[in-house]
Design a protein around this motif. Structure first.
Motif, PDB file in Angstrom:
ATOM      1  N   GLU A  49      39.655  40.470  30.760  1.00 18.42           N
ATOM      2  CA  GLU A  49      39.227  41.380  31.817  1.00 18.42           C
ATOM      3  C   GLU A  49      39.999  41.034  33.081  1.00 18.42           C
ATOM      4  O   GLU A  49      39.985  39.896  33.533  1.00 18.42           O
ATOM      5  N   ILE A  50      40.690  42.025  33.604  1.00 18.48           N
ATOM      6  CA  ILE A  50      41.461  41.840  34.836  1.00 18.48           C
ATOM      7  C   ILE A  50      40.839  42.737  35.893  1.00 18.48           C
ATOM      8  O   ILE A  50      40.598  43.917  35.664  1.00 18.48           O
ATOM      9  N   GLN A  51      40.561  42.146  37.036  1.00 24.29           N
ATOM     10  CA  GLN A  51      39.976  42.910  38.132  1.00 24.29           C
ATOM     11  C   GLN A  51      40.822  42.688  39.376  1.00 24.29           C
ATOM     12  O   GLN A  51      41.180  41.558  39.693  1.00 24.29           O
ATOM     13  N   VAL A  52      41.139  43.773  40.057  1.00 27.97           N
ATOM     14  CA  VAL A  52      41.829  43.688  41.336  1.00 27.97           C
ATOM     15  C   VAL A  52      40.812  44.086  42.393  1.00 27.97           C
ATOM     16  O   VAL A  52      40.209  45.153  42.319  1.00 27.97           O
ATOM     17  N   ARG A  53      40.600  43.204  43.357  1.00 28.95           N
ATOM     18  CA  ARG A  53      39.663  43.470  44.448  1.00 28.95           C
ATOM     19  C   ARG A  53      40.452  43.707  45.723  1.00 28.95           C
ATOM     20  O   ARG A  53      41.291  42.904  46.104  1.00 28.95           O
ATOM     21  N   PHE A  54      40.153  44.829  46.359  1.00 30.49           N
ATOM     22  CA  PHE A  54      40.771  45.188  47.631  1.00 30.49           C
ATOM     23  C   PHE A  54      39.732  44.957  48.716  1.00 30.49           C
ATOM     24  O   PHE A  54      38.714  45.636  48.745  1.00 30.49           O
ATOM     25  N   TYR A  72      41.711  38.918  39.733  1.00 32.20           N
ATOM     26  CA  TYR A  72      40.831  37.999  39.014  1.00 32.20           C
ATOM     27  C   TYR A  72      41.059  38.231  37.525  1.00 32.20           C
ATOM     28  O   TYR A  72      41.178  39.372  37.081  1.00 32.20           O
ATOM     29  N   GLU A  73      41.143  37.154  36.758  1.00 27.96           N
ATOM     30  CA  GLU A  73      41.271  37.252  35.309  1.00 27.96           C
ATOM     31  C   GLU A  73      40.083  36.549  34.687  1.00 27.96           C
ATOM     32  O   GLU A  73      39.868  35.352  34.926  1.00 27.96           O
ATOM     33  N   ASN A  74      39.282  37.288  33.919  1.00 30.61           N
ATOM     34  CA  ASN A  74      38.050  36.768  33.323  1.00 30.61           C
ATOM     35  C   ASN A  74      37.177  36.081  34.366  1.00 30.61           C
ATOM     36  O   ASN A  74      36.611  35.018  34.134  1.00 30.61           O
ATOM     37  N   GLY A  75      37.095  36.690  35.548  1.00 28.65           N
ATOM     38  CA  GLY A  75      36.227  36.198  36.613  1.00 28.65           C
ATOM     39  C   GLY A  75      36.812  35.098  37.475  1.00 28.65           C
ATOM     40  O   GLY A  75      36.206  34.680  38.453  1.00 28.65           O
ATOM     41  N   GLU A  76      38.004  34.597  37.143  1.00 23.79           N
ATOM     42  CA  GLU A  76      38.628  33.524  37.919  1.00 23.79           C
ATOM     43  C   GLU A  76      39.723  34.082  38.814  1.00 23.79           C
ATOM     44  O   GLU A  76      40.600  34.815  38.366  1.00 23.79           O
ATOM     45  N   LYS A  77      39.672  33.689  40.082  1.00 23.65           N
ATOM     46  CA  LYS A  77      40.646  34.153  41.073  1.00 23.65           C
ATOM     47  C   LYS A  77      42.027  33.607  40.753  1.00 23.65           C
ATOM     48  O   LYS A  77      42.193  32.429  40.466  1.00 23.65           O
ATOM     49  N   LYS A  78      43.014  34.492  40.807  1.00 23.29           N
ATOM     50  CA  LYS A  78      44.409  34.117  40.598  1.00 23.29           C
ATOM     51  C   LYS A  78      45.098  34.119  41.957  1.00 23.29           C
ATOM     52  O   LYS A  78      45.622  35.137  42.384  1.00 23.29           O
ATOM     53  N   ASP A  79      45.090  33.000  42.642  1.00 23.38           N
ATOM     54  CA  ASP A  79      45.606  32.916  44.010  1.00 23.38           C
ATOM     55  C   ASP A  79      47.046  33.376  44.142  1.00 23.38           C
ATOM     56  O   ASP A  79      47.425  33.992  45.128  1.00 23.38           O
ATOM     57  N   GLU A  80      47.865  33.124  43.131  1.00 24.16           N
ATOM     58  CA  GLU A  80      49.276  33.477  43.241  1.00 24.16           C
ATOM     59  C   GLU A  80      49.489  34.986  43.249  1.00 24.16           C
ATOM     60  O   GLU A  80      50.550  35.461  43.609  1.00 24.16           O
ATOM     61  N   ASP A  81      48.469  35.746  42.847  1.00 20.73           N
ATOM     62  CA  ASP A  81      48.602  37.199  42.824  1.00 20.73           C
ATOM     63  C   ASP A  81      48.052  37.868  44.077  1.00 20.73           C
ATOM     64  O   ASP A  81      47.995  39.087  44.157  1.00 20.73           O
ATOM     65  N   SER A  82      47.636  37.099  45.078  1.00 23.93           N
ATOM     66  CA  SER A  82      47.053  37.673  46.292  1.00 23.93           C
ATOM     67  C   SER A  82      48.143  38.371  47.112  1.00 23.93           C
ATOM     68  O   SER A  82      49.230  37.847  47.293  1.00 23.93           O
ATOM     69  N   LYS A  83      47.823  39.580  47.551  1.00 18.44           N
ATOM     70  CA  LYS A  83      48.752  40.372  48.371  1.00 18.44           C
ATOM     71  C   LYS A  83      47.991  40.923  49.557  1.00 18.44           C
ATOM     72  O   LYS A  83      46.774  40.948  49.567  1.00 18.44           O
TER      73      LYS A  83
END
Length: 125
Positions: free
Chosen positions: A34-39, A52-63
């Motif tokens: 599950e991939i979620q993008v939060r704006f 977020y991937e499976n509920g875990e924040k992916k800091d390197e993908d922050s824009k």
């Protein structure tokens, strides 16, 4: 799919429409993940998009970038790492995506084909 999530960046804004500030999420499922993008739209018309991937924040993908209200739509536009313009547009009432562009090319149909119709509607958190 991470490439599509990375396309969700922004720029644009100016104070009007700050009543639409808040957090909006787009959730997609791919290969059991599950991939979620939060704006997070801030009242100063800037935003941050975090994956977020499976509920875990992916800091390197922050824009981040800025946003504006244009008619019935909320528009986020910006540039990727290579300086190419990117953008996302969704209806401020229905929260349905109406455009997702990278370097002037719309990727919405590809997202719909890969993720299905339900991936095209955001939720306000």
């Amino acid at each position: 799919m991470m490439v599509m999530a990375a396309l969700l960046v922004g720029c644009g804004g100016g104070g009007e429409g700050s009543g639409h500030a808040g957090t909006y999420a787009m959730t997609m499922k791919m290969l059991g993940e599950e991939i979620q993008v939060r704006f997070e739209l801030k009242s100063d018309n800037t935003f941050t998009a975090v994956t977020y991937e499976n509920g875990e924040k992916k800091d390197e993908d922050s824009k981040g970038g800025t946003w504006k209200v244009e008619g019935d739509d909320i528009v986020l536009m910006g540039k990727d790492e290579d300086g190419k313009e990117e953008g996302v547009k969704f209806n401020k009432d229905t929260l349905k995506l109406s455009a997702m562009t990278n370097d002037g090319k719309d990727g919405l149909d590809m997202l719909k084909a890969l993720m299905g119709e339900e991936a095209l509607t955001l939720k306000k958190l």
